[in-house]
Write a protein that holds these residues in place. Structure first.
Motif, short mmCIF file in Angstrom:
data_model
loop_
_atom_site.label_atom_id
_atom_site.label_comp_id
_atom_site.label_asym_id
_atom_site.label_seq_id
_atom_site.Cartn_x
_atom_site.Cartn_y
_atom_site.Cartn_z
N VAL A 29 0.85 -1.20 0.00
CA VAL A 29 0.00 0.00 0.00
C VAL A 29 0.88 1.25 0.00
N THR A 30 0.67 2.12 -0.97
CA THR A 30 1.42 3.37 -1.09
C THR A 30 0.46 4.53 -1.36
N ARG A 31 1.01 5.73 -1.33
CA ARG A 31 0.20 6.91 -1.65
C ARG A 31 -0.29 6.83 -3.10
N ASP A 32 0.49 6.19 -3.98
CA ASP A 32 0.07 6.05 -5.38
C ASP A 32 -1.24 5.27 -5.50
N LEU A 33 -1.48 4.35 -4.58
CA LEU A 33 -2.73 3.59 -4.63
C LEU A 33 -3.90 4.51 -4.32
N ARG A 34 -3.74 5.37 -3.34
CA ARG A 34 -4.82 6.33 -3.06
C ARG A 34 -5.05 7.25 -4.26
N ASP A 51 -20.61 1.53 -10.45
CA ASP A 51 -20.02 1.58 -11.79
C ASP A 51 -18.54 1.98 -11.70
N ILE A 52 -18.25 2.94 -10.83
CA ILE A 52 -16.86 3.38 -10.66
C ILE A 52 -16.00 2.23 -10.15
N ARG A 53 -16.54 1.46 -9.20
CA ARG A 53 -15.78 0.31 -8.69
C ARG A 53 -15.54 -0.71 -9.80
N THR A 54 -16.55 -0.91 -10.66
CA THR A 54 -16.40 -1.84 -11.78
C THR A 54 -15.33 -1.36 -12.75
N ARG A 55 -15.29 -0.06 -13.00
CA ARG A 55 -14.27 0.51 -13.89
C ARG A 55 -12.87 0.31 -13.30
N LEU A 56 -12.76 0.52 -12.00
CA LEU A 56 -11.48 0.29 -11.34
C LEU A 56 -11.07 -1.17 -11.47
N ALA A 57 -12.02 -2.07 -11.25
CA ALA A 57 -11.72 -3.51 -11.34
C ALA A 57 -11.25 -3.87 -12.76
N ARG A 58 -11.88 -3.30 -13.78
CA ARG A 58 -11.46 -3.57 -15.15
C ARG A 58 -10.05 -3.06 -15.41
N HIS A 59 -9.74 -1.91 -14.80
CA HIS A 59 -8.39 -1.36 -14.96
C HIS A 59 -7.36 -2.29 -14.33
N LEU A 60 -7.67 -2.86 -13.19
CA LEU A 60 -6.75 -3.78 -12.54
C LEU A 60 -6.50 -5.01 -13.40
N VAL A 61 -7.55 -5.49 -14.06
CA VAL A 61 -7.39 -6.62 -14.98
C VAL A 61 -6.48 -6.23 -16.14
N ALA A 62 -6.72 -5.01 -16.68
CA ALA A 62 -5.92 -4.54 -17.81
C ALA A 62 -4.45 -4.39 -17.43
N GLN A 70 -5.57 -8.23 -7.26
CA GLN A 70 -6.77 -7.46 -7.61
C GLN A 70 -7.74 -7.45 -6.43
N GLY A 71 -7.91 -8.60 -5.80
CA GLY A 71 -8.79 -8.68 -4.64
C GLY A 71 -8.29 -7.82 -3.49
N GLU A 72 -6.97 -7.79 -3.27
CA GLU A 72 -6.41 -6.96 -2.20
C GLU A 72 -6.68 -5.49 -2.48
N VAL A 73 -6.46 -5.07 -3.73
CA VAL A 73 -6.69 -3.66 -4.09
C VAL A 73 -8.14 -3.28 -3.85
N LEU A 74 -9.06 -4.12 -4.29
CA LEU A 74 -10.48 -3.79 -4.14
C LEU A 74 -10.90 -3.80 -2.68
N ALA A 75 -10.28 -4.65 -1.88
CA ALA A 75 -10.59 -4.66 -0.44
C ALA A 75 -10.14 -3.35 0.21
#
Length: 281
Positions: A29-34, A51-62, A70-75
Motif C-alpha cells: 500500500v502506497t500513496r500512489d494507490l490512493r 459503476d466506478i468500482r467496476t471501472r477500477l476492477a477492469r483497470h486492474l485486470v488490464a 486485484q482482490g487486495e486492491v479492491l478490499a
C-alpha cells in the motif's frame, strides 16, 4: 478500459496513481494507490459508485495483476470508501479556531486508523496529517497576541522549514507560477524585451510552459488590439449626431458582427454593460 467507456472527467487524461506489488506478488500500500482511487472517483456525478468500482476492477485486470492482488486492491478500496463516507457524515468543519481544528484533525486520524488500519492510514494520509498540523500551528501563530510582525514572520518561516522536503518542494512548485507572473510583470514595467522575458520564463518554468505563456500573451495582445479598433469605431458611431437612435443601434450591431463571433459579442456586450453601470452620472 475501452475507449468508448471513458468518463468525460477522464477523457484525454492518463490514469493517475498505480499499484505496487512485492516480490511475492502481494500488494504494497502506497500513496500512489490512493491517487489511483481518487482518479477513478473523479467520475462521481457521471457514474454511480458501483459503476466506478467496476471501472477500477477492469483497470486492474488490464494491468495484468494477479487475481489475488486485484482482490487486495479492491478490499482496500472498499475500506477507503467506507472512510470517505464516515467523513462525509461528519460534515464540514466551519471556520474555527486552532484548537477546534486540532480536535477535528485528531478525530479524523483516529477514524482513519479505525477503518483503514495504521499501515494504510499512514501510507494514504501521512503527508495530509503533516500539512494539517502545520496549518493548525500556523493559525495559532497568526492569532497569537503580543507578537510583532517581524517575530510572527520569523516563526512562520521556521515553521515552514520544519515541513518535510517533499512537501516543501510541492509547495514551491505551486507558488512558482504566481511568483513568475509577478517577476515578468515587473520586467515588463521596466521595459524588458520579449527576448528577455522569454529567457526568464524558460529559466523559471521551462521551455514548454514559457512557449504556452508566450502564445497566451500573443492572443491577449491580439484581442486587446481588436477591442481597441472596435472601441474607436464605436465611439465614432456614438458621436454621429446625424444618426437616429434605431440607425445607431443597427450600426453598432453590424460593427459587433464584423469584429467578433457570437461568444466574443456576448463578452463585449457584458463589458459595455459594466462600463455603463459604473460610468459617472
Amino acid at each position: 478500459m475501452p475507449v468508448d467507456d471513458v468518463l468525460p472527467s477522464h477523457e484525454g487524461t492518463a490514469v493517475d496513481g498505480g499499484v505496487t506489488l512485492d516480490n511475492e506478488g502481494d500488494l504494497v500500500v502506497t500513496r500512489d494507490l490512493r491517487r489511483l482511487f481518487d482518479y477513478f472517483l473523479t467520475g462521481i456525478g457521471r457514474a454511480s459508485l458501483p459503476d466506478i468500482r467496476t471501472r477500477l476492477a477492469r483497470h486492474l485486470v488490464a494491468l495484468g495483476l494477479p487475481t489475488s492482488a486485484q482482490g487486495e486492491v479492491l478490499a482496500v478500496y472498499d475500506r477507503y470508501m467506507a472512510y470517505r463516507q464516515r467523513v462525509a457524515d461528519m460534515g464540514r468543519t466551519p471556520q474555527a479556531d486552532a484548537q477546534t481544528l486540532a480536535d477535528t484533525l485528531a478525530r479524523r486520524e483516529a477514524l482513519r486508523q479505525e477503518i483503514l488500519g495504521i499501515e494504510i492510514a499512514d501510507a494514504f494520509f501521512a503527508d495530509d496529517n503533516v500539512m494539517a498540523r502545520y496549518l493548525v500551528q500556523k493559525r495559532t501563530l497568526m492569532h497569537t497576541p503580543d507578537l510583532t510582525e517581524h517575530q510572527r514572520e520569523q516563526r512562520l518561516a521556521f515553521l515552514e522549514e520544519t515541513l518535510p522536503a517533499s512537501i516543501q518542494a510541492d509547495r514551491e512548485r505551486t507558488r512558482l507560477p504566481a511568483r513568475a507572473h509577478g517577476e515578468i510583470a515587473r520586467m515588463r514595467a521596466q521595459g524588458a524585451s520579449d527576448a528577455e522575458i522569454r529567457a526568464r520564463r524558460e529559466a523559471l518554468l521551462g521551455p514548454q510552459a514559457a512557449q504556452r505563456l508566450e502564445q497566451v500573451d500573443a492572443q491577449r495582445a491580439q484581442w486587446q488590439q481588436r477591442v481597441a479598433d472596435y472601441t474607436a469605431e464605436r465611439a465614432r458611431i456614438l458621436g454621429n449626431d446625424g444618426l437616429a437612435p434605431a440607425d445607431r443601434e443597427r450600426a453598432l450591431e453590424a460593427l459587433r458582427q464584423t469584429h467578433f463571433n457570437d461568444a466574443e459579442r456576448r463578452r463585449i456586450q457584458s463589458l459595455e454593460h459594466i462600463q455603463a453601470m459604473t460610468a459617472p452620472p
